[in-house]
Motif scaffolding. Structure first.
Motif: not given
Length: 123
Positions: A81-83, A102-105, A111-112, A118-120
């Protein structure tokens, strides 16, 4: 309203939720798109860019139920979720969900990348 984010990686079912969202959006748009992705890739990598007010209890209930529905009907792999809404962070602690972040905008591309690989993403 929910729309498909067409510029997401091919193996990611990505959506944008703005304004008023409801169960019909989920049933008529999200579920068919998710089923197509799972049919093609045998798993679900999912991202929701949430740009709506989470103060409304109905939205919280709808989102929790919708994510639970996805978890039971698909070969769920990763979800994000991006928000920027602090209340959205509560959804990253849902029971029954692993590989849920969770990711910030300002980190939407991270996030994508995570949903896809599957990794950062390295900074």
């Amino acid at each position: 309203m929910i729309t498909i984010l067409n510029d997401a990686p091919e193996n990611v079912a990505a959506f944008n939720a703005t304004g008023e969202i409801n169960r019909e959006d989920f049933e008529n748009l999200v579920i068919p798109h998710v089923k197509n992705k799972v049919a093609k890739f045998d798993e679900l990598n999912y991202m929701l860019y949430l740009d709506t007010d989470l103060e409304n209890a109905d939205v919280k209930t709808w989102l929790t139920n919708s994510l639970s529905d996805l978890n039971t009907i698909t070969a769920y792999n990763r979800a994000a979720i991006v928000s920027n809404n602090e209340n959205a962070k509560k959804f990253s602690d849902l029971d029954g969900f692993s590989n849920f972040k969770f990711f910030s905008k300002d980190n939407v591309y991270h996030a994508l990348y995570w949903c896809n690989n599957g990794n950062e993403h390295e900074k």
